[in-house]
Design a protein around this motif. Sequence first.
Motif, PDB file in Angstrom:
ATOM      1  N   VAL A   1      38.460  43.134  39.776  1.00 54.96           N
ATOM      2  CA  VAL A   1      39.708  42.820  40.490  1.00 54.96           C
ATOM      3  C   VAL A   1      40.093  41.364  40.268  1.00 54.96           C
ATOM      4  O   VAL A   1      41.263  41.055  39.981  1.00 54.96           O
ATOM      5  N   VAL A   2      39.132  40.459  40.384  1.00 50.69           N
ATOM      6  CA  VAL A   2      39.410  39.031  40.207  1.00 50.69           C
ATOM      7  C   VAL A   2      39.868  38.742  38.777  1.00 50.69           C
ATOM      8  O   VAL A   2      40.843  38.016  38.554  1.00 50.69           O
ATOM      9  N   LEU A   3      39.177  39.318  37.791  1.00 50.69           N
ATOM     10  CA  LEU A   3      39.518  39.080  36.393  1.00 50.69           C
ATOM     11  C   LEU A   3      40.902  39.626  36.056  1.00 50.69           C
ATOM     12  O   LEU A   3      41.755  38.916  35.506  1.00 50.69           O
ATOM     13  N   VAL A   4      41.108  40.902  36.391  1.00 50.70           N
ATOM     14  CA  VAL A   4      42.383  41.545  36.083  1.00 50.70           C
ATOM     15  C   VAL A   4      43.520  40.870  36.857  1.00 50.70           C
ATOM     16  O   VAL A   4      44.600  40.616  36.312  1.00 50.70           O
ATOM     17  N   GLY A   5      43.276  40.568  38.142  1.00 47.13           N
ATOM     18  CA  GLY A   5      44.299  39.916  38.956  1.00 47.13           C
ATOM     19  C   GLY A   5      44.633  38.532  38.439  1.00 47.13           C
ATOM     20  O   GLY A   5      45.800  38.115  38.476  1.00 47.13           O
TER      21      GLY A   5
END
Length: 503
Positions: free
Chosen positions: A229-233
């Motif tokens: 989630v952090v990477l994609v976001g």
Amino acid sequence: MSTSRKLSFSANPTLAASGSFCVIFMALGGLFPTHMRNWLELNTERSLNLFGHYYLYLGCFIVALLLILAVSKWGGIRLGEGKPEFPLFSWVAMLYSTGMGAGLLLRAVQEPVYFFQHPPGTPGYELEVYALQYTFFHWGLTPWAFYGMFGLIIAYNLYLKKGTILSSAILPYSYQKLRWVTPIDTVTVISTLLGVVAAVGLGSRQLTEGFAYIIGIPSLPAYYTILVVVLVGGIATLSAYLGVSRGIRLLSNFNISLALFLLFFSFFQGDMQLILQRFVHSLYYYFRDFIPMSLNVGKSQVPLPFLTEWTYFYWAFWLAWAPFTGVFIARISRGRTIRSMILGSLLIPSIGTFFWFSVFGSEAFLILKGVDHPESLFDSIYTGIFNFFDFLPFSGMSQIFAFILIGTFLITSIDSAIYVLGMFTDNGSPQPRKPLRIFWGVVLVLFTSSLIMVGKEELLSSVSQMLILFALPFSFLFLGMILYMLYFIWVAPINPFNTKHPK
């Protein structure tokens, strides 16, 4: 920078209200997860049972209305001056990436197989065709009609009436006061926020499960999903920060190119004649039975439990996504006519989606017939597509490409949402301030990560249920917006062959 342009909650009641909702939802979910989940399950079921048929009629009405507008003289109205801002390929690519995106990979195999193994009715023709027909129904004209109609309303207001992209901007000027504007725009923002959080949760889980499948381990801990989630976001926030032309458009073009590669790779590996036959036959039965399926009457009638679990749920979900996707469609459609916008957003993605499901579904049916225990082979929405590629040549390559595509589809859904949320909370500006884009990117990442960390699957499920509940008030607002737009088209029209107001 002037005070009016600062990122201020006190000066922006819509931003304050939607931010407060996030805090309250997280607090209740963290403190009382079981009670909240039970309450949402109960009221979601009640909402779908009471208003499910209303959703069916609304969807059928909107499809019919869009087609009437497209073929009428009003279809010649140009939405803004000059040529279309984006070429057709990029425009369709952004439509796909925003409107369906990673969902097509979640359900590519699982949904046709489910309807094949558990048909909702008794057709008088091939069961494989019937399964594809019902998949077409849930992913075809109706969802794109919800998106296209909201997009048309916003585009009409933005480019012809010289208003803004805000839902409240459709109101007469005398009603555009805080007590009317704030709740309307807040419902729109929260529907968008919940829809994207639900999609991010599902997509991130699919990426995590897909990675585990590719490297050959059973599963990964929840914190891996948070890392995803952090990477994609973070990448999506950067894309939204760069804007539509430099960020979102380029990623969408990549998505469509890679999706087409996977589609035709699977098509050429399979029984091409059989796939085309089933595509044509399913398309014929879909269009033939579209009205009775949409109204659940006659020979197309299916049981209420199926409607509640599938069709009602889908219709409410697509409705709740309409503000986000519709506004983005309006934003990228400047220079197109109403006719080209309607037909382009209604037919092109629908036909492409139908062929997508025909290829993966038809191949999956053949695979099921060739294995000893087909019952649960493609049950998982997370790993079904990776399992599918195990039965094709070059499985490792295609699984990696599918993994990449899920990630980039997810990024383009998030960056579009960030951009739209920025527009909603920047007084409807088509070019929202960059600090707002960063703000919404951070909110989406933190909100989704917190839900996974606090409640895992249960709280993410609660987000989907809350989304369904918000779809109901939004649907009433949506219907009012449609009727008001029709008033401007037929009662107080703008010259259909000019973009200027009549004097």
